[in-house]
Design an enzyme around this catalytic site. Structure first.
Site, mmCIF file in Angstrom:
data_model
loop_
_atom_site.group_PDB
_atom_site.id
_atom_site.type_symbol
_atom_site.label_atom_id
_atom_site.label_comp_id
_atom_site.label_asym_id
_atom_site.label_seq_id
_atom_site.Cartn_x
_atom_site.Cartn_y
_atom_site.Cartn_z
ATOM 1 N N CYS A 1 0.827 -1.208 0.000
ATOM 2 C CA CYS A 1 0.000 0.000 0.000
ATOM 3 C C CYS A 1 0.869 1.270 0.000
ATOM 4 O O CYS A 1 2.031 1.223 -0.392
ATOM 5 C CB CYS A 1 -0.979 0.002 1.183
ATOM 6 S SG CYS A 1 -2.317 1.226 1.019
ATOM 7 N N ASP B 1 -3.201 1.768 10.356
ATOM 8 C CA ASP B 1 -4.383 2.627 10.481
ATOM 9 C C ASP B 1 -4.856 2.697 11.926
ATOM 10 O O ASP B 1 -5.309 3.749 12.378
ATOM 11 C CB ASP B 1 -5.508 2.131 9.576
ATOM 12 C CG ASP B 1 -5.214 2.484 8.133
ATOM 13 O OD1 ASP B 1 -4.634 1.640 7.422
ATOM 14 O OD2 ASP B 1 -5.516 3.617 7.719
#
Ligand code: RUB
Length: 273
Positions: free
Chosen positions: A107, A176
């Site tokens: 990512c 996250d």
């Protein structure tokens, strides 16, 4: 941009990444607070912004802090803190990148790019294998930024990780939310961590302690199925699922690289209590 535009930009992923989203959200809330104070409108805007990207915890944590203080200075302080945290993390942890090593990343995480770029600035030469990260291809952003930082990049499809794992010395990814169940990051992080663990490759997550997540209500964001099957599959009726994040259980985590240095899973789990 007003609240509605910012929410749209976050949902469409024009604005993305846990830290960046929180910075943009805070700046929008600052405008609301400046015009209307910290009352009902502020709370409504905060709720909308938080639910635009519900999995990552940074926006939630910073809003909670600002609501406690209710001053524009508190918002400015938080924005400044978030804008600088990745540099501090990079400064404190870049030594995990060894000369001549090959890193696997997934990512796009601003914290990871910052750490790897800093290591390169310190004249450490290394390679990075970047996964493309279906379905939104954030790997392209990572590859571009790392290449611009003078790092040797190899770009692969997500499914090729097994083919490359024997060449990898460390897996380094963003986060996250850091929760008691494990670390939440982009979908596909968990299987990569299991693979790395199986091959005795250390697995590092990079992110500030502002990502510690003690929320009881927590959900993995489910994104539109059109991101997976862009042109659909005419004539076929089936379920398409598109979870945006997964949770890597603690047993696969070597350490979390934070502004307080490298923290082992036990230490983090104590901090979450
Ligand atoms: C981005 C992603 C990143 C974390 C951390 O997902 O999972 O690893 O958000 O990013 P998306 P940062 O592209 O769906 O936002 O280090 O920039 O906070």
């Amino acid at each position: 941009m007003g609240v509605r535009e910012v929410v749209k930009s976050i949902k469409s992923m024009k604005t993305r990444g846990a830290t960046k989203t929180a910075i943009v959200g805070l700046k929008t809330l600052r405008d609301v607070a400046e015009k209307r104070g910290f009352g009902k409108e502020f709370n409504q805007a905060a709720k909308k912004l938080e639910s635009a990207r519900p999995t990552a915890v940074v926006m939630h944590n910073v809003i909670k802090q600002v609501k406690g203080e209710k001053t524009l200075e508190a918002i400015d302080k938080m924005v400044y803190y978030l804008a600088n945290i990745d540099d501090i993390i990079a400064f404190k942890n870049h030594k995990i990148v060894e000369k001549g090593s090959t890193i696997l990343t997934h990512c796009h995480s601003a914290a990871v790019v910052s750490l790897l770029s800093y290591a390169r600035k310190k004249k450490i030469k290394f390679k990075v294998v970047v996964t493309e990260t279906r379905p939104r291809y954030q790997g392209k952003i990572t590859a571009k930024e790392l290449e611009h930082a003078g790092i040797d990049v190899t770009y692969i499809i997500d499914a090729a990780a097994g083919e490359f794992i024997n060449k990898i010395d460390a897996m380094v990814v963003g986060c996250d939310s850091i929760r008691k169940e494990g670390i939440v990051n982009k979908i596909g992080t968990y299987p990569l961590a299991v693979l790395a663990h199986e091959k005795k490759v250390p697995v590092y997550f990079v992110g500030g302690t502002i990502k510690l997540d003690i929320r009881k209500k927590f959900k993995i964001e489910e994104r539109p199925e059109g991101e997976v099957l862009v042109r659909g599959l005419p004539g076929v009726e089936m379920d398409v699922k598109n979870p945006a994040f997964d949770i890597t259980p603690w047993k696969y985590v070597t350490a979390v690289l934070t502004e307080k240095g490298s923290l082992k899973p036990d230490k983090i789990r104590r901090m979450l209590k």
